[in-house]
Design a protein around this motif. Structure first.
Motif, short mmCIF file in Angstrom:
data_model
loop_
_atom_site.label_atom_id
_atom_site.label_comp_id
_atom_site.label_asym_id
_atom_site.label_seq_id
_atom_site.Cartn_x
_atom_site.Cartn_y
_atom_site.Cartn_z
N SER A 13 4.41 87.50 -32.32
CA SER A 13 3.92 88.87 -32.10
C SER A 13 2.41 88.82 -32.01
O SER A 13 1.76 88.00 -32.68
N VAL A 14 1.84 89.68 -31.17
CA VAL A 14 0.38 89.72 -31.04
C VAL A 14 -0.22 90.13 -32.38
O VAL A 14 0.25 91.07 -33.02
N GLY A 15 -1.23 89.39 -32.79
CA GLY A 15 -1.85 89.61 -34.09
C GLY A 15 -1.44 88.56 -35.10
O GLY A 15 -2.02 88.48 -36.20
N MET A 16 -0.44 87.73 -34.76
CA MET A 16 0.04 86.72 -35.69
C MET A 16 -1.09 85.75 -36.07
O MET A 16 -1.85 85.30 -35.21
N ARG A 28 -8.09 78.66 -40.30
CA ARG A 28 -8.94 78.57 -39.11
C ARG A 28 -8.99 77.15 -38.57
O ARG A 28 -8.98 76.92 -37.35
N GLU A 29 -9.01 76.17 -39.47
CA GLU A 29 -9.03 74.76 -39.05
C GLU A 29 -7.76 74.40 -38.28
O GLU A 29 -7.81 73.68 -37.28
N VAL A 30 -6.62 74.89 -38.76
CA VAL A 30 -5.35 74.63 -38.07
C VAL A 30 -5.37 75.21 -36.67
O VAL A 30 -5.05 74.53 -35.68
N PHE A 31 -5.76 76.47 -36.56
CA PHE A 31 -5.77 77.13 -35.25
C PHE A 31 -6.77 76.45 -34.30
O PHE A 31 -6.49 76.31 -33.11
N GLN A 32 -7.91 76.00 -34.82
CA GLN A 32 -8.89 75.33 -33.99
C GLN A 32 -8.37 73.98 -33.51
O GLN A 32 -8.57 73.60 -32.35
N GLU A 33 -7.68 73.26 -34.39
CA GLU A 33 -7.14 71.95 -34.00
C GLU A 33 -6.10 72.11 -32.89
O GLU A 33 -6.05 71.31 -31.95
N VAL A 34 -5.28 73.14 -33.00
CA VAL A 34 -4.27 73.39 -31.95
C VAL A 34 -4.96 73.77 -30.64
O VAL A 34 -4.59 73.27 -29.56
N ALA A 37 -6.34 70.62 -29.16
CA ALA A 37 -5.29 69.73 -28.66
C ALA A 37 -4.77 70.20 -27.30
O ALA A 37 -4.44 69.39 -26.43
N LEU A 38 -4.70 71.52 -27.12
CA LEU A 38 -4.15 72.09 -25.89
C LEU A 38 -5.22 72.41 -24.86
O LEU A 38 -4.89 72.77 -23.72
N ASN A 39 -6.50 72.30 -25.28
CA ASN A 39 -7.61 72.72 -24.41
C ASN A 39 -7.37 74.14 -23.90
O ASN A 39 -7.48 74.44 -22.72
N GLN A 40 -7.02 75.01 -24.85
CA GLN A 40 -6.63 76.38 -24.54
C GLN A 40 -7.05 77.29 -25.69
O GLN A 40 -7.02 76.88 -26.85
N HIS A 41 -7.41 78.52 -25.38
CA HIS A 41 -7.73 79.49 -26.43
C HIS A 41 -6.45 80.15 -26.91
O HIS A 41 -6.26 81.37 -26.76
N LEU A 42 -5.57 79.35 -27.49
CA LEU A 42 -4.26 79.87 -27.89
C LEU A 42 -4.40 80.88 -29.03
O LEU A 42 -3.72 81.91 -29.04
N PHE A 43 -5.31 80.60 -29.98
CA PHE A 43 -5.42 81.52 -31.10
C PHE A 43 -5.93 82.89 -30.64
O PHE A 43 -5.49 83.92 -31.15
N ARG A 44 -6.83 82.91 -29.67
CA ARG A 44 -7.29 84.19 -29.14
C ARG A 44 -6.12 84.96 -28.53
O ARG A 44 -5.99 86.17 -28.70
N LEU A 56 5.43 84.10 -23.10
CA LEU A 56 5.69 82.95 -22.23
C LEU A 56 6.05 81.74 -23.09
O LEU A 56 5.32 81.41 -24.04
N THR A 57 7.13 81.08 -22.74
CA THR A 57 7.66 80.01 -23.58
C THR A 57 6.61 78.95 -23.90
O THR A 57 6.53 78.47 -25.03
N GLU A 58 5.78 78.59 -22.92
CA GLU A 58 4.80 77.53 -23.15
C GLU A 58 3.71 77.95 -24.13
O GLU A 58 3.05 77.09 -24.73
N ASN A 59 3.51 79.25 -24.31
CA ASN A 59 2.56 79.76 -25.30
C ASN A 59 3.24 80.06 -26.63
O ASN A 59 2.71 79.76 -27.70
N ALA A 60 4.41 80.67 -26.56
CA ALA A 60 5.11 81.09 -27.78
C ALA A 60 5.44 79.89 -28.67
O ALA A 60 5.29 79.96 -29.90
N GLN A 61 5.87 78.79 -28.05
CA GLN A 61 6.33 77.66 -28.87
C GLN A 61 5.21 77.06 -29.71
O GLN A 61 5.34 76.96 -30.94
N PRO A 62 4.06 76.66 -29.11
CA PRO A 62 2.99 76.15 -29.98
C PRO A 62 2.39 77.21 -30.89
O PRO A 62 1.93 76.90 -32.00
N ALA A 63 2.39 78.48 -30.46
CA ALA A 63 1.82 79.54 -31.29
C ALA A 63 2.62 79.74 -32.57
O ALA A 63 2.06 79.88 -33.67
#
Length: 311
Positions: A13-16, A28-34, A37-44, A56-63
């Motif tokens: 869910s958005v805000g997670m 914060r360290e965990v989210f930054q490492e992910v 690793a993905l070269n993506q602003h996934l936490f944002r 989207l499955t490719e975002n939801a799974q690592p998130a």
């Protein structure tokens, strides 16, 4: 005895993770490492993105994995709790099995994130949009649901994909076959049978191209023996051998998620407490499967502090 368990797709869910990140440098360290690793602003994307992009499955799974691991790491680093001291087993629902393996240090965080990104992309690409579907059959036991799937197949793929809890089975396959399954299930006494809003037919034979992609990726990945055994989705049994874990993760892409049986097997092995990290999805299932068990869902900083005090 205690098991640490991890949710699967649909728990995003958005805000997670945002409140946890605000409260904890460890998170914060965990989210930054992910992200790195993905070269993506996934936490944002997790904290302020659109629901459609996060789903989207490719975002939801690592998130979902990142959120769960952040929750666990805060407990470990700030609560002074070691998984190996407090849990006899780990398990996760579908992609949650990767979270469980990461939690038990069988796969490092960056590798887990990359594997799940690839898994999401490969599962999405395996079947053209609109050709596959999934449906929840509520009120039928697993054997009845499997019979519905067999009757509905008619030369197409239709399989029992998720055995989630008593009376909660998900079928997956070709769209026309799944639509037939919904109607057949209603005729066989299902309380409800409905198509699910998913982007691909997970955990059925149509996912074989994704299984092939994961076999190649997992062959190159560094897997170690987990700190505690993991209950594998496809066998509903404990496993600790890295080569066996690797093989079972490949089978998991096309195989049935035997969650109900996994929880029952852990309960029979003596587990009385199930602690879900990063969601409130698989914990409630536990109560339906093993009524005498005690499930706890850990999402917030307050949840973590309460658990740390109780352990």
């Amino acid at each position: 005895m205690r098991a640490f368990i991890f949710p699967g797709q649909g728990s995003q869910s958005v805000g997670m993770g945002k409140a946890l990140s605000d409260a904890s440098a460890t998170a914060r360290e965990v989210f930054q490492e992910v992200d790195d690793a993905l070269n993506q602003h996934l936490f944002r994307l997790m904290s302020e993105g659109s629901e459609s992009d996060l789903t989207l499955t490719e975002n939801a799974q690592p998130a979902i994995m990142a959120n769960a691991i952040a929750t666990l790491r805060v407990l470990e680093k700030e609560g002074g709790v070691r998984l190996a001291d407090k849990a006899e087993f780990v398990a996760g629902h579908s992609l949650g099995e990767y979270s469980a393996l990461c939690a038990a240090e069988a796969i490092d965080l960056s590798t887990t994130a990359r594997l799940l990104k690839l898994r999401g992309q490969a599962m999405q690409a395996a079947v053209p949009v609109g050709e596959g579907a999934m449906a929840a059959l509520l009120g039928l036991d697993f054997d009845a649901a499997r019979e519905v799937a067999e009757e509905a197949a008619q030369g197409e793929v239709c399989a029992a994909a998720n055995d989630n809890a008593p009376g909660q089975v998900v079928v997956s396959g070709h769209k026309a076959a799944i639509e037939r399954a919904v109607e057949i299930a209603k005729g066989k006494g299902a309380k409800r049978a409905m198509l699910l809003p998913v982007s691909a037919p997970f955990h059925c034979a149509l996912m074989q191209p994704a299984a092939d992609a994961m076999a190649e990726a997992l062959a190159k990945a560094n897997l170690r023996a987990p700190l505690v055994p993991v209950y594998a989705n496809v066998t509903a049994a404990a496993v600790a051998d890295p080569d066996m874990i690797r093989a079972l993760l490949v089978q998991q892409v096309t195989g049935t998620v035997r969650w109900r049986e996994s929880i029952l097997a852990m309960a029979e092995a003596g587990v009385s407490h199930f602690v879900e990290f990063g969601g409130k999805v698989v914990g409630p299932m536990v109560k339906r499967i093993a009524p005498d068990a005690t499930p706890t869902s850990i999402v917030s900083m307050a949840d973590i502090e309460a658990l740390a005090a109780a352990l």
